[in-house]
Motif scaffolding. Structure first.
Motif, PDB file in Angstrom:
ATOM      1  N   ARG A   1      -9.993   6.633  -6.653  1.00 38.21           N
ATOM      2  CA  ARG A   1     -11.402   6.361  -6.992  1.00 38.21           C
ATOM      3  C   ARG A   1     -11.561   5.893  -8.432  1.00 38.21           C
ATOM      4  O   ARG A   1     -12.581   5.303  -8.782  1.00 38.21           O
ATOM      5  CB  ARG A   1     -12.239   7.610  -6.722  1.00 38.21           C
ATOM      6  N   MET A   2     -10.541   6.138  -9.286  1.00 42.12           N
ATOM      7  CA  MET A   2     -10.585   5.607 -10.661  1.00 42.12           C
ATOM      8  C   MET A   2     -10.405   4.093 -10.673  1.00 42.12           C
ATOM      9  O   MET A   2     -10.747   3.439 -11.669  1.00 42.12           O
ATOM     10  CB  MET A   2      -9.468   6.248 -11.502  1.00 42.12           C
ATOM     11  N   ASN A   3      -9.837   3.549  -9.599  1.00 43.28           N
ATOM     12  CA  ASN A   3      -9.604   2.105  -9.484  1.00 43.28           C
ATOM     13  C   ASN A   3      -8.813   1.561 -10.677  1.00 43.28           C
ATOM     14  O   ASN A   3      -9.186   0.581 -11.312  1.00 43.28           O
ATOM     15  CB  ASN A   3     -10.933   1.352  -9.349  1.00 43.28           C
ATOM     16  N   LEU A   4      -7.686   2.218 -10.941  1.00 37.84           N
ATOM     17  CA  LEU A   4      -6.823   1.813 -12.057  1.00 37.84           C
ATOM     18  C   LEU A   4      -5.922   0.657 -11.637  1.00 37.84           C
ATOM     19  O   LEU A   4      -5.378   0.662 -10.534  1.00 37.84           O
ATOM     20  CB  LEU A   4      -5.958   2.995 -12.506  1.00 37.84           C
TER      21      LEU A   4
ATOM     22  N   ILE B   1       0.264   2.401 -14.041  1.00 34.17           N
ATOM     23  CA  ILE B   1      -1.007   2.665 -13.358  1.00 34.17           C
ATOM     24  C   ILE B   1      -2.025   2.905 -14.453  1.00 34.17           C
ATOM     25  O   ILE B   1      -1.979   3.909 -15.156  1.00 34.17           O
ATOM     26  CB  ILE B   1      -0.923   3.879 -12.410  1.00 34.17           C
ATOM     27  N   GLY B   2      -2.926   1.949 -14.615  1.00 35.88           N
ATOM     28  CA  GLY B   2      -3.882   1.991 -15.715  1.00 35.88           C
ATOM     29  C   GLY B   2      -3.320   1.323 -16.952  1.00 35.88           C
ATOM     30  O   GLY B   2      -2.094   1.216 -17.120  1.00 35.88           O
ATOM     31  N   GLU B   3      -4.206   0.857 -17.806  1.00 32.91           N
ATOM     32  CA  GLU B   3      -3.777   0.271 -19.081  1.00 32.91           C
ATOM     33  C   GLU B   3      -3.187   1.356 -19.971  1.00 32.91           C
ATOM     34  O   GLU B   3      -3.494   2.544 -19.825  1.00 32.91           O
ATOM     35  CB  GLU B   3      -4.965  -0.400 -19.780  1.00 32.91           C
ATOM     36  N   THR B   4      -2.318   0.948 -20.891  1.00 32.41           N
ATOM     37  CA  THR B   4      -1.598   1.920 -21.716  1.00 32.41           C
ATOM     38  C   THR B   4      -2.528   2.785 -22.573  1.00 32.41           C
ATOM     39  O   THR B   4      -2.153   3.891 -22.970  1.00 32.41           O
ATOM     40  CB  THR B   4      -0.605   1.196 -22.632  1.00 32.41           C
TER      41      THR B   4
ATOM     42  N   ILE C   1       0.833  -1.201   0.000  1.00 31.99           N
ATOM     43  CA  ILE C   1       0.000   0.000   0.000  1.00 31.99           C
ATOM     44  C   ILE C   1       0.867   1.251   0.000  1.00 31.99           C
ATOM     45  O   ILE C   1       0.646   2.196  -0.775  1.00 31.99           O
ATOM     46  CB  ILE C   1      -0.945  -0.004   1.220  1.00 31.99           C
ATOM     47  N   ARG C   2       1.888   1.275   0.855  1.00 33.05           N
ATOM     48  CA  ARG C   2       2.740   2.459   0.970  1.00 33.05           C
ATOM     49  C   ARG C   2       3.568   2.679  -0.291  1.00 33.05           C
ATOM     50  O   ARG C   2       3.741   3.820  -0.740  1.00 33.05           O
ATOM     51  CB  ARG C   2       3.625   2.322   2.215  1.00 33.05           C
ATOM     52  N   HIS C   3       4.084   1.601  -0.855  1.00 31.06           N
ATOM     53  CA  HIS C   3       4.846   1.733  -2.089  1.00 31.06           C
ATOM     54  C   HIS C   3       3.940   2.222  -3.218  1.00 31.06           C
ATOM     55  O   HIS C   3       4.320   3.090  -4.021  1.00 31.06           O
ATOM     56  CB  HIS C   3       5.474   0.390  -2.453  1.00 31.06           C
ATOM     57  N   SER C   4       2.743   1.683  -3.280  1.00 30.26           N
ATOM     58  CA  SER C   4       1.785   2.091  -4.319  1.00 30.26           C
ATOM     59  C   SER C   4       1.360   3.544  -4.120  1.00 30.26           C
ATOM     60  O   SER C   4       1.151   4.271  -5.098  1.00 30.26           O
ATOM     61  CB  SER C   4       0.569   1.165  -4.291  1.00 30.26           C
TER      62      SER C   4
ATOM     63  N   GLU D   1      -3.093  -4.503  -6.206  1.00 32.83           N
ATOM     64  CA  GLU D   1      -3.730  -4.829  -7.482  1.00 32.83           C
ATOM     65  C   GLU D   1      -4.194  -3.596  -8.236  1.00 32.83           C
ATOM     66  O   GLU D   1      -4.063  -3.518  -9.453  1.00 32.83           O
ATOM     67  CB  GLU D   1      -4.905  -5.786  -7.245  1.00 32.83           C
ATOM     68  N   SER D   2      -4.765  -2.626  -7.507  1.00 35.69           N
ATOM     69  CA  SER D   2      -5.287  -1.437  -8.175  1.00 35.69           C
ATOM     70  C   SER D   2      -5.296  -0.255  -7.219  1.00 35.69           C
ATOM     71  O   SER D   2      -5.203  -0.429  -5.992  1.00 35.69           O
ATOM     72  CB  SER D   2      -6.718  -1.687  -8.686  1.00 35.69           C
ATOM     73  N   THR D   3      -5.411   0.939  -7.776  1.00 30.91           N
ATOM     74  CA  THR D   3      -5.442   2.140  -6.942  1.00 30.91           C
ATOM     75  C   THR D   3      -6.663   2.148  -6.031  1.00 30.91           C
ATOM     76  O   THR D   3      -6.643   2.758  -4.963  1.00 30.91           O
ATOM     77  CB  THR D   3      -5.454   3.410  -7.810  1.00 30.91           C
ATOM     78  N   GLY D   4      -7.707   1.456  -6.443  1.00 29.34           N
ATOM     79  CA  GLY D   4      -8.916   1.388  -5.637  1.00 29.34           C
ATOM     80  C   GLY D   4      -8.780   0.516  -4.406  1.00 29.34           C
ATOM     81  O   GLY D   4      -9.669   0.495  -3.549  1.00 29.34           O
TER      82      GLY D   4
END
Length: 336
Positions: free
Chosen positions: A112-115, A160-163, A54-57, A179-182
């Motif tokens: 909140r974008m859950n990328l 972060i997110g698809e290309t 979490i912290r690294h992300s 797994e994701s920003t969300g």
């Protein structure tokens, strides 16, 4: 007064003995360790793989947010630390607390974008081409260091997110990530401060801006951590030392060198006496070592090269030394 302090020491000794007896009983009857009611655990990154991720992300999300807000910002490194994370930026605009609020708000948008966090392996040549296209000279230097350590190893990039996503962002990184920003609660992190930091710790390099943050699994953990910091500030020995007239630091003698006042000297005497008595009671012997010795000893121990560096960089060393906690006491203990 001294009699009240000695009584307090006796109370501590009795409590220590009682605690030891309780620990012995627990060892005889092993049971599952449970957290006391009302106590919120605050693991370090070494104690929790999930919090480390979490912290690294969060460091990556923060870098992404900064570059969305400041188009001229260049990124360097952004690791996790004990209870948080940081990232160093080369930005022309001096950052303030107001800027941290804006960056935090942008980070919450990204969460909140859950990328997804997407790992990709590329060749050194491909990584170099992408870094040059992104105009990230610090990353190019990092890539060179990675290749020097392992010329044939793969280079990993985290997206972060698809290309093809409009908000897509990527960084040269070995991971790990969530797994994701969300997966991060937007209310369980905080940006704490901004500090200056030389690139690679060398004063001859560019001065960067380092943003520190903290991140947790739940908002309750964040609140508990923030309260812990408030309580720690109230108990700061530098603050209490002045307010209670315990000690002072005279710059004429040197930074970090403590002059104990009468009240502080009594407290130090009682604590040292308690420490010595406790070690003696548990079978230790006390020894004292000299403050100075022949240079050959320091060459054998490996300290000599450090002292030589200090001599050549005395101003840098004094600045770093002054920032250390004030320390005192020369006694040490060895098992009998």
């Amino acid at each position: 007064n001294i009699f009240q302090l000695r009584a307090a020491v006796k109370t501590v000794e009795a409590a220590t003995e009682q605690h030891e007896q309780q620990q012995k009983q627990k060892q005889k009857q092993p049971q599952q360790q449970q957290q006391p009611p009302g106590i919120i655990p605050l693991p370090t990154s070494d104690e929790s793989e999930q919090l480390l991720r979490i912290r690294h992300s969060c460091a990556h999300i923060m870098a992404m947010a900064v570059q969305r807000l400041y188009k001229d910002a260049q990124v360097t490194i952004g690791p996790w630390i004990d209870r948080g994370f940081y990232y160093d930026f080369d930005i022309k605009t001096p950052l303030s607390d107001k800027d941290l609020k804006a960056i935090r708000k942008e980070m919450q948008k990204i969460m909140r974008m859950n990328l997804p966090f997407v790992r990709e392996e590329v060749s050194p040549e491909e990584a170099e081409a992408r870094i040059k296209a992104a105009n990230e000279p610090y990353k190019l230097e990092i890539l060179g260091s990675i290749c020097a350590r392992d010329p044939v190893g793969p280079i990993t990039i985290y997206h972060i997110g698809e290309t093809d996503h409009p908000a897509h962002w990527w960084d040269l990184c070995a991971g790990p990530h969530i797994e994701s920003t969300g997966s991060i609660s937007p209310d369980a992190f905080e940006l704490e401060s901004v500090a200056g930091a030389y690139w690679r710790g060398d004063e001859n390099n560019a001065m960067l801006q380092r943003i520190y943050g903290t991140a947790w699994e739940t908002p309750a953990q964040l609140a508990a951590y923030q309260q812990l910091k408030i309580e720690a500030a109230r108990r700061d020995h530098r603050k209490l030392g002045q307010e209670l007239d315990l000690f002072s630091i005279q710059e004429s003698a040197g930074g970090g060198l403590v002059f104990w006042h009468p009240k502080g000297a009594i407290i130090r005497h009682i604590v040292e006496t308690f420490w010595k008595d406790l070690h003696l009671a548990r079978g230790y012997d006390l020894v004292y070592s000299p403050h100075i010795a022949k240079v050959d000893l320091w060459k054998t121990s490996g300290h000599f090269d450090f002292y030589r560096w200090v001599s050549a960089n005395s101003c840098l060393w004094l600045k770093a030394h002054t920032e250390l906690c004030n320390r005192s006491g020369n006694a040490c203990a060895t098992p009998a």
